[in-house]
Design an enzyme around this catalytic site. Structure first.
Site, PDB file in Angstrom:
ATOM      1  N   HIS A   1       0.833  -1.218   0.000  1.00 20.46           N
ATOM      2  CA  HIS A   1       0.000   0.000   0.000  1.00 20.46           C
ATOM      3  C   HIS A   1       0.867   1.269   0.000  1.00 20.46           C
ATOM      4  O   HIS A   1       0.450   2.319   0.486  1.00 20.46           O
ATOM      5  CB  HIS A   1      -0.967  -0.031   1.192  1.00 20.46           C
TER       6      HIS A   1
ATOM      7  N   HIS B   1      10.179  -4.057   4.075  1.00 15.59           N
ATOM      8  CA  HIS B   1      10.681  -2.678   4.005  1.00 15.59           C
ATOM      9  C   HIS B   1      11.060  -2.164   5.385  1.00 15.59           C
ATOM     10  O   HIS B   1      10.529  -2.595   6.391  1.00 15.59           O
ATOM     11  CB  HIS B   1       9.718  -1.717   3.302  1.00 15.59           C
TER      12      HIS B   1
ATOM     13  N   GLU C   1       3.943  -5.373   8.700  1.00 15.79           N
ATOM     14  CA  GLU C   1       2.642  -5.091   8.072  1.00 15.79           C
ATOM     15  C   GLU C   1       2.059  -6.356   7.434  1.00 15.79           C
ATOM     16  O   GLU C   1       0.847  -6.466   7.268  1.00 15.79           O
ATOM     17  CB  GLU C   1       2.785  -3.996   7.001  1.00 15.79           C
TER      18      GLU C   1
HETATM   19  C1  DHB Z   1       6.512   3.452   2.396  1.00 22.64           C
HETATM   20  C2  DHB Z   1       5.860   2.232   2.495  1.00 22.64           C
HETATM   21  C3  DHB Z   1       4.775   2.058   3.331  1.00 22.64           C
HETATM   22  O1  DHB Z   1       4.108   0.883   3.487  1.00 22.64           O
HETATM   23  C4  DHB Z   1       4.299   3.112   4.056  1.00 22.64           C
HETATM   24  O2  DHB Z   1       3.200   2.929   4.780  1.00 22.64           O
HETATM   25  C5  DHB Z   1       4.957   4.341   4.005  1.00 22.64           C
HETATM   26  C6  DHB Z   1       6.052   4.504   3.161  1.00 22.64           C
HETATM   27  C7  DHB Z   1       7.663   3.670   1.493  1.00 22.64           C
HETATM   28  O3  DHB Z   1       8.116   2.748   0.830  1.00 22.64           O
HETATM   29  O4  DHB Z   1       8.117   4.798   1.385  1.00 22.64           O
HETATM   30 FE    FE Z   2       2.512   1.119   5.451  1.00 18.90          FE
END
Ligand code: DHB
Ligand code: FE
Length: 279
Positions: A12, A193, A240
């Site tokens: 997302h 991430h 997440e």
């Molecule tokens: C990013 C990814 C995310 O899931 C989020 O909620 C905020 C930022 C990103 O990759 O920058």
């Molecule tokens: Fe996120």
């Protein structure tokens, strides 16, 4: 009766929403990602549900650290896009389904899942970007949405196992709703991430692809991934992905993979999308 027929797992990332909103999807950086979303949009267009339960997390847009609910159901008939610092995204507002949402609240709480209930709530990129990814840019979203917001931001987050069990209880709740409704469920977030600290920028494509494989091949393994393993293998925000396990739990014992797309990079994440059907 109502039935859950399809599950969609998707990242997302806010930059994906910004690329759509600013007409950048055909630029070199974004095109391979968006090309892979087209079959998912075709699937949703051909199999449009009446309602989607959309499992996502708020990113300090509707709730800050004053209020941390582990699981929260949105029972309103309308949820406006949140202002995330640059003004709200110019996307349609989200229509809820209060009757099914209250039925879910009652069924889940009597089933011993202590849901918080929101009568009013703006929804941020965690919810609107998955709609954009799978529905494009319509004037109105093609189905009603019940937001199910999960705390994945502040330790202690729920375990993946608890999320999976909540998904199983959602399946039971939907199947006891008397109206004939076609219900889809989204699990959003991830994949690997890390947005902070020394390992900022971490992406683990091996972990992500094994996660996608095991949504059908070995759900037990996924259900038993603990907080430390998410942190170590998928970065500080990889947790997440527990939200995908609510979606998977809601599909029942067996699920069939219909479509998958995985692309790196998308902003700071491994971007994944999977469509599953209850088998
Ligand atoms: C990013 C990814 C995310 O899931 C989020 O909620 C905020 C930022 C990103 O990759 O920058
Ligand atoms: Fe996120």
């Amino acid at each position: 009766m109502a039935r859950i027929t399809a599950g969609i797992g998707t990242s997302h990332v806010p930059a994906i929403g910004a690329a759509i909103d600013h007409d950048k999807t055909q630029e070199d950086y974004w095109k391979p990602l968006f090309d892979g979303y087209m079959p998912a949009q075709e699937y949703v267009e051909k199999n449009t549900p009446d309602v989607a339960i959309l499992v996502y997390n708020d990113h300090a847009s509707a709730f800050s650290l004053e209020l941390i609910s582990t699981f929260l159901l949105g029972v309103a008939d309308y949820f406006p896009p949140a202002d995330e610092g640059y003004g709200p995204r110019q996307v349609p507002g989200v229509e809820g389904h209060p009757e099914l949402a209250w039925h879910l609240a009652e069924s889940l709480i009597l089933d011993e899942f202590d849901m918080a209930i929101a009568n009013e709530m703006p929804v941020d990129h965690g919810l609107t970007v998955p709609l954009s990814i799978t529905c494009g840019q319509p004037d109105a979203w093609p189905f009603k949405v019940i937001p199910l917001c999960v705390n994945v931001i502040q330790y202690p987050q729920p375990t993946g196992k608890r999320c999976f069990k909540l998904g199983q209880a959602i399946r039971k709740a939907v199947e006891s709703f008397p109206e004939d409704l076609h219900v889809a469920i989204y699990g959003t977030g991830g994949m690997s991430h890390q947005l902070q600290g020394e390992r900022a920028g971490l992406i683990n494509a091996d972990f992500d692809n094994a996660f996608l494989d095991d949504l059908t091949a070995d759900v037990d393994r996924l259900v038993n991934i603990g907080h430390m393993e998410y942190l170590r293998e998928s970065g500080s925000e990889g947790i997440e992905m527990i939200m995908w396990l609510i979606m998977r739990g809601a599909l029942g014992e067996q699920a069939k993979e219909i479509y998958r797309h995985y692309h790196v990079p998308a902003s700071n994440t491994g971007a994944g999308l999977i469509i599953l059907e209850a088998a």
